[in-house]
Design a protein around this motif. Structure first.
Motif, PDB file in Angstrom:
ATOM      1  N   GLN A   1       0.721  -1.314   0.171  1.00  0.00           N
ATOM      2  CA  GLN A   1      -0.106  -0.074  -0.028  1.00  0.00           C
ATOM      3  C   GLN A   1       0.818   1.258   0.094  1.00  0.00           C
ATOM      4  OE1 GLN A   1      -2.838  -0.685   3.235  1.00  0.00           O
ATOM      5  NE2 GLN A   1      -4.041  -1.894   1.647  1.00  0.00           N
ATOM      6  N   GLN A   2       1.979   1.198   0.693  1.00  0.00           N
ATOM      7  CA  GLN A   2       2.897   2.277   0.793  1.00  0.00           C
ATOM      8  C   GLN A   2       3.518   2.432  -0.733  1.00  0.00           C
ATOM      9  OE1 GLN A   2       4.944   3.070   4.289  1.00  0.00           O
ATOM     10  NE2 GLN A   2       6.822   3.738   3.207  1.00  0.00           N
ATOM     11  N   MET A   3       3.766   1.585  -1.371  1.00  0.00           N
ATOM     12  CA  MET A   3       4.383   1.598  -2.650  1.00  0.00           C
ATOM     13  C   MET A   3       3.164   2.149  -3.625  1.00  0.00           C
ATOM     14  SD  MET A   3       6.767  -1.625  -3.519  1.00  0.00           S
ATOM     15  CE  MET A   3       5.733  -2.910  -3.206  1.00  0.00           C
ATOM     16  N   GLY A   4       1.861   1.643  -3.511  1.00  0.00           N
ATOM     17  CA  GLY A   4       0.895   2.042  -4.240  1.00  0.00           C
ATOM     18  C   GLY A   4       0.012   3.384  -4.043  1.00  0.00           C
ATOM     19  N   GLY A   5       0.969   4.176  -2.931  1.00  0.00           N
ATOM     20  CA  GLY A   5       0.272   5.584  -2.813  1.00  0.00           C
ATOM     21  C   GLY A   5      -1.027   5.771  -1.863  1.00  0.00           C
ATOM     22  N   LEU A   6      -1.331   4.207  -1.397  1.00  0.00           N
ATOM     23  CA  LEU A   6      -2.435   4.290  -0.702  1.00  0.00           C
ATOM     24  C   LEU A   6      -2.366   4.862   0.835  1.00  0.00           C
ATOM     25  CD1 LEU A   6      -5.312   3.148  -0.852  1.00  0.00           C
ATOM     26  CD2 LEU A   6      -4.528   1.242   0.564  1.00  0.00           C
ATOM     27  N   LEU A   7      -3.434   5.906   1.160  1.00  0.00           N
ATOM     28  CA  LEU A   7      -3.306   6.247   2.507  1.00  0.00           C
ATOM     29  C   LEU A   7      -4.375   5.676   2.960  1.00  0.00           C
ATOM     30  CD1 LEU A   7      -3.094  10.236   1.855  1.00  0.00           C
ATOM     31  CD2 LEU A   7      -1.433   8.515   2.294  1.00  0.00           C
ATOM     32  N   ASN A   8      -4.373   5.569   4.522  1.00  0.00           N
ATOM     33  CA  ASN A   8      -5.365   4.892   5.361  1.00  0.00           C
ATOM     34  C   ASN A   8      -5.705   3.573   4.657  1.00  0.00           C
ATOM     35  OD1 ASN A   8      -5.384   7.353   6.603  1.00  0.00           O
ATOM     36  ND2 ASN A   8      -6.593   8.189   5.109  1.00  0.00           N
ATOM     37  N   GLY A   9      -4.840   2.715   4.457  1.00  0.00           N
ATOM     38  CA  GLY A   9      -5.194   1.359   4.012  1.00  0.00           C
ATOM     39  C   GLY A   9      -5.447   0.431   5.131  1.00  0.00           C
ATOM     40  N   GLY A  10      -5.207  -1.197   4.687  1.00  0.00           N
ATOM     41  CA  GLY A  10      -5.392  -1.830   6.195  1.00  0.00           C
ATOM     42  C   GLY A  10      -6.859  -2.305   6.076  1.00  0.00           C
ATOM     43  N   ARG A  11      -6.734  -3.287   6.747  1.00  0.00           N
ATOM     44  CA  ARG A  11      -8.104  -4.210   7.107  1.00  0.00           C
ATOM     45  C   ARG A  11      -8.831  -3.127   8.162  1.00  0.00           C
ATOM     46  NH1 ARG A  11      -9.306  -8.563   3.821  1.00  0.00           N
ATOM     47  NH2 ARG A  11      -7.375  -9.913   3.703  1.00  0.00           N
ATOM     48  N   PRO A  12     -10.213  -3.443   7.741  1.00  0.00           N
ATOM     49  CA  PRO A  12     -10.863  -2.694   8.930  1.00  0.00           C
ATOM     50  C   PRO A  12     -10.893  -2.956  10.193  1.00  0.00           C
ATOM     51  CG  PRO A  12     -12.318  -3.791   6.965  1.00  0.00           C
ATOM     52  CD  PRO A  12     -11.096  -4.007   6.763  1.00  0.00           C
ATOM     53  N   THR A  13     -10.840  -2.337  11.257  1.00  0.00           N
ATOM     54  CA  THR A  13     -10.702  -2.580  12.687  1.00  0.00           C
ATOM     55  C   THR A  13     -11.931  -2.499  13.383  1.00  0.00           C
ATOM     56  OG1 THR A  13      -8.418  -1.822  12.404  1.00  0.00           O
ATOM     57  CG2 THR A  13      -9.350  -2.496  14.723  1.00  0.00           C
ATOM     58  N   VAL A  14     -12.394  -3.539  14.185  1.00  0.00           N
ATOM     59  CA  VAL A  14     -13.453  -3.417  14.937  1.00  0.00           C
ATOM     60  C   VAL A  14     -12.960  -3.659  16.512  1.00  0.00           C
ATOM     61  CG1 VAL A  14     -15.326  -3.907  13.598  1.00  0.00           C
ATOM     62  CG2 VAL A  14     -14.233  -5.840  14.416  1.00  0.00           C
ATOM     63  N   ARG A  15     -13.822  -3.171  17.404  1.00  0.00           N
ATOM     64  CA  ARG A  15     -13.523  -3.673  19.021  1.00  0.00           C
ATOM     65  C   ARG A  15     -14.601  -4.679  19.118  1.00  0.00           C
ATOM     66  NH1 ARG A  15      -9.935  -0.887  21.481  1.00  0.00           N
ATOM     67  NH2 ARG A  15     -10.369  -2.000  23.218  1.00  0.00           N
ATOM     68  N   VAL A  16     -14.066  -5.765  19.677  1.00  0.00           N
ATOM     69  CA  VAL A  16     -15.050  -7.066  20.084  1.00  0.00           C
ATOM     70  C   VAL A  16     -14.892  -7.386  21.342  1.00  0.00           C
ATOM     71  CG1 VAL A  16     -14.946  -7.591  17.560  1.00  0.00           C
ATOM     72  CG2 VAL A  16     -13.230  -8.672  19.258  1.00  0.00           C
ATOM     73  N   ARG A  17     -15.810  -8.026  22.134  1.00  0.00           N
ATOM     74  CA  ARG A  17     -15.654  -8.551  23.328  1.00  0.00           C
ATOM     75  C   ARG A  17     -15.525 -10.117  23.199  1.00  0.00           C
ATOM     76  NH1 ARG A  17     -19.887  -9.365  25.778  1.00  0.00           N
ATOM     77  NH2 ARG A  17     -21.353  -8.941  24.404  1.00  0.00           N
TER      78      ARG A  17
END
Ligand code: AMP
Ligand code: MG
Length: 412
Positions: A326-342
């Motif tokens: 993603q850094q090579m591809g110029g993407l900002l704010n990439g990555g998997r969606p994060t959730v808070r779980v119990r």
């Protein structure tokens, strides 16, 4: 050999990757590509005042007292289909039949939908009436979409670094961008290594397994926005490994990714070959699964060696390689969606930062998400990853997570 935290290892890796060059593509080729420049609206949207209903454009003041029992009669002086350019100007007591998306004529300040008139015949080809009875009053501006209501010319509508979604392409089309500057897709060469590996269509043999990492990792590379060049399997010997690395060189890639063969086993040649034609850092990262990560350069091309176990390879990709691509591809704010779980049950850990396979689902009663592990967490058990929809992250230093405690999870 050093023991690094996940963050330290990721930082070291990322410091070696720069955004690739950009290119300009026709809009049709831009789905899922990363925007290389802020896009600025050259015109207002909508570009002219228009009707949001099929009805009659009129002056609101003319129908202030209109009701079904006592309608107000107006003279219909024009018929305005979408795509036309009305030149009339409405006077008091006048109306124009108007279609959704058609320009509001001068003099009109509201639209009454056909349902609120005596003329609700919408069949194609029906001519406009000479007179219309209006059954309802209407507020100023009602059922109109004023010019610039959505976007004003000069506004940045999409920011550099965004992955273009289908609706973004539509917006760019509205604004007349036939050509769009995007980052070139990074190119990643991929190979597996191991004498035990068979092609997917080969019958099983004693002591052998099928190469699954090539398939998982190729799909992950594409999912992260890169092009993959599959080089197949290198046997566990120097020449075979060198041969594939040389092939990767000729493909002009931005990254070489491999799985297996970088441990300290007697048959792990990848490390040796990289070292003799470049340089190699080999770390143990304080994580599980996927503790060993190899990082280096082969003749100036960055190289990442993931562990061979299928789940370790997957997790290693998510933790280190996705961010690099993603850094090579110029993407900002990439990555998997994060959730808070119990956590549904108590989870024991060993103090390493852990990425556990879990099924996350909604607890409708409490309005939150809960996570349950999906079977045994052995790093060869790909089936438990298939059954998971998340990687549950247990922070470093934690040995026991009591039931009910909140953790972060990446949705996969
Ligand atoms: P290694 O890193 O070579 O010691 O491999 C660790 C484990 O991962 C071994 O059990 C290998 O058989 C397995 N493995 C290595 N490469 C692959 C692959 N491409 N697909 C599936 N399993 C693999
Ligand atoms: Mg091996």
């Amino acid at each position: 050999m050093s023991l690094l935290s996940v963050d330290q290892a990721r930082e070291r890796i990322l410091s070696h990757f720069q955004p690739v060059t950009t290119e300009t593509l026709p809009l049709t080729g831009c789905s899922n590509r990363v925007l290389a420049r802020d896009m600025i609206a050259a015109n207002d949207l909508p570009p002219f005042d228009n009707s949001s209903m099929d009805g009659f454009a009129l002056r609101a003041a003319d129908v202030i007292d209109a009701t079904a029992a006592s309608p107000r009669s107006l003279r219909v002086v024009a018929d305005i289909p979408a795509g036309s350019h009305p030149t009339i100007s409405l006077a008091a007591g006048e109306a124009a039949r108007i279609m959704t998306g058609a320009p509001i004529p001068a003099g009109a300040d509201a639209v009454v939908p056909v349902e609120d008139t005596d003329f609700d015949n919408r069949d194609a080809g029906t001519p406009a009436p000479d007179e219309v009875q209006i059954f309802k009053s209407v507020n100023l501006g009602r059922n109109t979409r004023p010019r610039g209501m959505d976007i004003r010319a000069g506004k940045v509508v999409l920011h550099k670094g965004r992955v273009l979604k289908p609706q973004d392409l539509g917006l760019l089309a509205m604004l007349g961008f036939a050509q769009v500057p995007v980052y070139r897709m990074p190119r990643v060469a991929l190979f597996s290594s191991g004498d035990e590996l068979l092609e997917v269509d080969a019958p099983l043999e004693e002591g052998k397994i099928r190469d699954s990492n090539s398939y998982t990792l190729a799909a992950l590379i594409e999912d992260a926005g890169a092009e993959v060049m599959r080089l197949g399997v290198a046997k566990d010997n120097r020449d075979a490994v060198e041969d594939l690395l040389e092939k990767a060189m000729q493909l002009n890639v931005d990254l070489i990714l491999s799985s297996a063969g970088v441990s300290v086993g007697a048959f792990d040649f990848v490390k040796q070959v990289i070292e003799s034609n470049g340089k190699m850092d080999f770390w143990r990262v304080n994580m599980r699964p996927g503790k060993p990560v190899a990082f280096g350069e082969y003749r100036n091309i960055p190289f990442i060696g993931l562990p061979g176990n299928p789940v370790s390879a997957f997790v290693g990709f998510e933790v280190f390689v996705r961010a690099a691509i993603q850094q090579m591809g110029g993407l900002l704010n990439g990555g998997r969606p994060t959730v808070r779980v119990r956590c549904e049950e108590q989870i024991d850990s060993d103090g390493r930062e852990s990425y556990l396979r879990a099924q996350v689902h909604e607890d409708a009663e409490r309005g939150s998400f809960v996570a349950r592990l999906t079977g045994h967490q052995g790093s060869g058990n790909l089936h438990s990853l298939v059954q998971a929809n998340a990687l549950l992250i247990i922070p470093a230093g934690v040995k026991c997570v009591p039931a009910g405690q909140e953790l972060r999870a990446w949705l996969i």
